[in-house]
Structure formats: C-alpha cells, structure tokens
Scaffold this motif. Sequence first.
Motif, PDB file in Angstrom:
ATOM      1  N   PRO A 111       0.826  -1.218   0.000  1.00  0.00           N
ATOM      2  CA  PRO A 111       0.000   0.000   0.000  1.00  0.00           C
ATOM      3  C   PRO A 111       0.856   1.263   0.000  1.00  0.00           C
ATOM      4  O   PRO A 111       1.965   1.289   0.553  1.00  0.00           O
ATOM      5  N   ASP A 112       0.315   2.312  -0.605  1.00  0.00           N
ATOM      6  CA  ASP A 112       1.071   3.563  -0.754  1.00  0.00           C
ATOM      7  C   ASP A 112       1.428   4.205   0.581  1.00  0.00           C
ATOM      8  O   ASP A 112       2.399   4.962   0.665  1.00  0.00           O
ATOM      9  N   ASN A 113       0.633   3.935   1.613  1.00  0.00           N
ATOM     10  CA  ASN A 113       0.885   4.567   2.909  1.00  0.00           C
ATOM     11  C   ASN A 113       1.862   3.770   3.779  1.00  0.00           C
ATOM     12  O   ASN A 113       2.040   4.072   4.954  1.00  0.00           O
ATOM     13  N   VAL A 114       2.493   2.753   3.193  1.00  0.00           N
ATOM     14  CA  VAL A 114       3.429   1.905   3.928  1.00  0.00           C
ATOM     15  C   VAL A 114       4.822   2.046   3.315  1.00  0.00           C
ATOM     16  O   VAL A 114       4.997   1.896   2.100  1.00  0.00           O
ATOM     17  N   SER A 115       5.821   2.333   4.143  1.00  0.00           N
ATOM     18  CA  SER A 115       7.196   2.495   3.651  1.00  0.00           C
ATOM     19  C   SER A 115       7.801   1.125   3.346  1.00  0.00           C
ATOM     20  O   SER A 115       7.293   0.087   3.771  1.00  0.00           O
ATOM     21  N   PHE A 116       8.919   1.141   2.620  1.00  0.00           N
ATOM     22  CA  PHE A 116       9.587  -0.122   2.314  1.00  0.00           C
ATOM     23  C   PHE A 116      10.105  -0.796   3.587  1.00  0.00           C
ATOM     24  O   PHE A 116      10.034  -2.022   3.711  1.00  0.00           O
ATOM     25  N   THR A 117      10.633  -0.016   4.518  1.00  0.00           N
ATOM     26  CA  THR A 117      11.130  -0.629   5.756  1.00  0.00           C
ATOM     27  C   THR A 117       9.978  -1.243   6.556  1.00  0.00           C
ATOM     28  O   THR A 117      10.137  -2.301   7.160  1.00  0.00           O
ATOM     29  N   GLU A 118       8.823  -0.594   6.550  1.00  0.00           N
ATOM     30  CA  GLU A 118       7.650  -1.181   7.206  1.00  0.00           C
ATOM     31  C   GLU A 118       7.192  -2.433   6.454  1.00  0.00           C
ATOM     32  O   GLU A 118       6.869  -3.455   7.055  1.00  0.00           O
ATOM     33  N   GLY A 119       7.184  -2.356   5.143  1.00  0.00           N
ATOM     34  CA  GLY A 119       6.775  -3.497   4.331  1.00  0.00           C
ATOM     35  C   GLY A 119       7.675  -4.702   4.506  1.00  0.00           C
ATOM     36  O   GLY A 119       7.234  -5.847   4.382  1.00  0.00           O
ATOM     37  N   ALA A 120       8.957  -4.452   4.820  1.00  0.00           N
ATOM     38  CA  ALA A 120       9.901  -5.550   5.009  1.00  0.00           C
ATOM     39  C   ALA A 120       9.571  -6.389   6.232  1.00  0.00           C
ATOM     40  O   ALA A 120      10.071  -7.509   6.371  1.00  0.00           O
ATOM     41  N   GLY A 121       8.737  -5.869   7.130  1.00  0.00           N
ATOM     42  CA  GLY A 121       8.366  -6.601   8.327  1.00  0.00           C
ATOM     43  C   GLY A 121       7.054  -7.351   8.225  1.00  0.00           C
ATOM     44  O   GLY A 121       6.576  -7.896   9.226  1.00  0.00           O
ATOM     45  N   LEU A 122       6.459  -7.405   7.035  1.00  0.00           N
ATOM     46  CA  LEU A 122       5.144  -8.030   6.887  1.00  0.00           C
ATOM     47  C   LEU A 122       5.213  -9.518   6.561  1.00  0.00           C
ATOM     48  O   LEU A 122       4.367 -10.296   6.986  1.00  0.00           O
ATOM     49  N   GLY A 123       6.211  -9.922   5.813  1.00  0.00           N
ATOM     50  CA  GLY A 123       6.227 -11.244   5.202  1.00  0.00           C
ATOM     51  C   GLY A 123       6.300 -12.419   6.152  1.00  0.00           C
ATOM     52  O   GLY A 123       5.869 -13.526   5.796  1.00  0.00           O
ATOM     53  N   ILE A 124       6.852 -12.232   7.337  1.00  0.00           N
ATOM     54  CA  ILE A 124       6.898 -13.312   8.319  1.00  0.00           C
ATOM     55  C   ILE A 124       6.046 -12.969   9.528  1.00  0.00           C
ATOM     56  O   ILE A 124       5.144 -13.730   9.913  1.00  0.00           O
ATOM     57  N   ALA A 125       6.297 -11.829  10.153  1.00  0.00           N
ATOM     58  CA  ALA A 125       5.604 -11.496  11.403  1.00  0.00           C
ATOM     59  C   ALA A 125       4.088 -11.394  11.219  1.00  0.00           C
ATOM     60  O   ALA A 125       3.318 -12.013  11.968  1.00  0.00           O
ATOM     61  N   TYR A 126       3.636 -10.624  10.236  1.00  0.00           N
ATOM     62  CA  TYR A 126       2.203 -10.394  10.095  1.00  0.00           C
ATOM     63  C   TYR A 126       1.485 -11.609   9.511  1.00  0.00           C
ATOM     64  O   TYR A 126       0.373 -11.944   9.929  1.00  0.00           O
TER      65      TYR A 126
END
Length: 338
Positions: A111-126
Amino acid sequence: MRAAQVHRFGPVDNIFLKLNVPVPKITPSQVLVRVKAAGVNPVDTYIRSGNYANLPTLPYSPGREGAGIVEEIGAEVTSHTVGGRVWFTNPISGSAAEFAAVEACHVFPLPDNVSFTEGAGLGIAYLTAYRALFVKARAQAGESVFIHGATGGVGLAAVQMGKAHGLRIFGTAGTEEGIAIALANGAERVVNHNENDYVEKLLNEHKKGFDVILEMLANVNLNHDLALVGKFGRICVIGNRGQIQIDPRSLMQKESSIIGVMLGHTQLHEYPHMAASINSMLTENQIKPVIHHEYALSELAEAHRQVMEKTSSKGKIVVNLDLADNTIPDQPEAESED
C-alpha cells in the motif's frame, strides 16, 4: 549486485558483504524484486548457525522477507507489473541482497501509505500472526487473547491485528518500555514476565482464563499457558527453543488444545486472503509495523546479534538497502570455497 553471503554455517562473523554477486535469474512463474529493505528474523539466525531442518546450499544470502520494486516478471506472471511496489515472503534467493527472485504467489502489493522498511516486516511477522490468530485458532470478535511475548515482531503484529478484529488483547513484556509499546499498539493489559508472580496475578484477574494464547517460547512458558488457558481454549505455539514436560491432564480438564503454527505449512490458496486482509488493515491505518532498528546491508551480522540477544525486543529489525555501507568486510578466498 551487492549481497550479504554466508559461505559456511556458524557464528555471525560468517556473514560477509559481497559486491559482485550475480543477479538471480527468474523462471516464468517468478518475479525479480529490486529489494529496498529486508526483514531480519530468528529463523535467519537458526539457518545461518546451521541449526535448522532445511539448510540452503552454500554459499547463500540470508533473508526470508522483504519489500521493494518489481524489476522483472516471468512470462506466466499476470498478477504484477514492472515498477510496482511490493512486499514478499519466502524468496528463492535471500532478501539481504539488491535483487531477489520470488515466486509470484508470494509477492503482494505494498500500500502507498506503507514504507519499504515497514513493508519488510510483513512477510513473516504479520502473516504468521494472522495465520495463528485467524486460521489456526479461529479467534472471534469479543474473545480474549493472551500473547506470551507481545513486543517482538509477531507479538506486536498480533496485538495490532487482534485489536483491529475486536479481540481483547493481553500479554507480557520484559521491560517497562516494552509494556508501554504493547499498550500503545492496542493491548488492554500487559504484565512483566520477569516478575515471579505474574502468572498468579493474571489468574486472579482472569479466573476463567483466556480463549486464545499465542506462545513465542514454549519450552519456557507452556506450563504457564496450560494454567492460563480457559475452557475450550486454544494455545498456538509459534516459537520454541527446547523441550518441556507437561501434564496432559491440564488439557483434559479444560478440553483445551495445543496447536503448532509454522508459516512454511501455509497452503498456496491461503496466501491471497491473508495478504489481502493485512493490506486492508494497512490501508485503513488499523495496523502499522513497528521498526525497532534499521541496519545497512554491511551491518547484517550486527542485526543477527540483536535478534539473537532478544534483550529489548520491541519491534522489527530490518536491513535498509538505501543506507550507506560504512564498512566492507573482506571474505578470505580460501574460506569462500568451503
């Protein structure tokens, strides 16, 4: 391309920054992502140390999740276009590199409101937290959830998503700062698991127990969970580092269940729904990855140390590939062939 590489399993000193690693070649079903940020997780440290069931062929680049920009798509890929912002999990090549090859089914719009560093934490934790809460435990609005370790990557993700879905969230942390972070992210009550009487406190406050428990360190806490879980409750084991002896009668008396959770067992048809739900919560600003620290690619060894220490767990640790590499350790050529 620049890439972190491990040429032999063992301590963090075996991670080196290489400058001329070939860019991965993709198959027709894959996507080549220009990685902007990569998440660092406990599983990365297990693999690097050699203490993992399925070890990669040496040398390899660490990293099991990330975010970036689509650089190239395979001939069969219709779900993504070149230039799109994405987050991903389970890459074919490691995410701690400038480019990563990923099966298209494991790549999702960022999503546009999510930074790349924030996005990097989605793939396993979330994805792990979502799978534990809603796929395995089948948590429903109004139920109580106790998170044994609420301030790590998975813990905070579960706090946020549980709150967004109308669950009552409780948990533990190891410091006052961690308690404050968990409360700020949606927890109703957080206790310090370093206090000897924290289980008794919770039992006095919640005599019926909790409907769902998410457990991040089962070899230490599982007997506590058996006391804290309510009738017909579900205990989801997400993390474990050893063996523990339990009395099965504790399960029988409440007809509670212990459920193992491993993201790697997620079926392909489950990913679109899970990712879409997470993206919806991101777009509505209901959840937001908490970044504890950003490291440069050349600092990946220090990032691994931080993850292993777990002394002040309060969010995700990520590698930001846009940060300048201050040091470039040299890999002895004799070792690189081992």
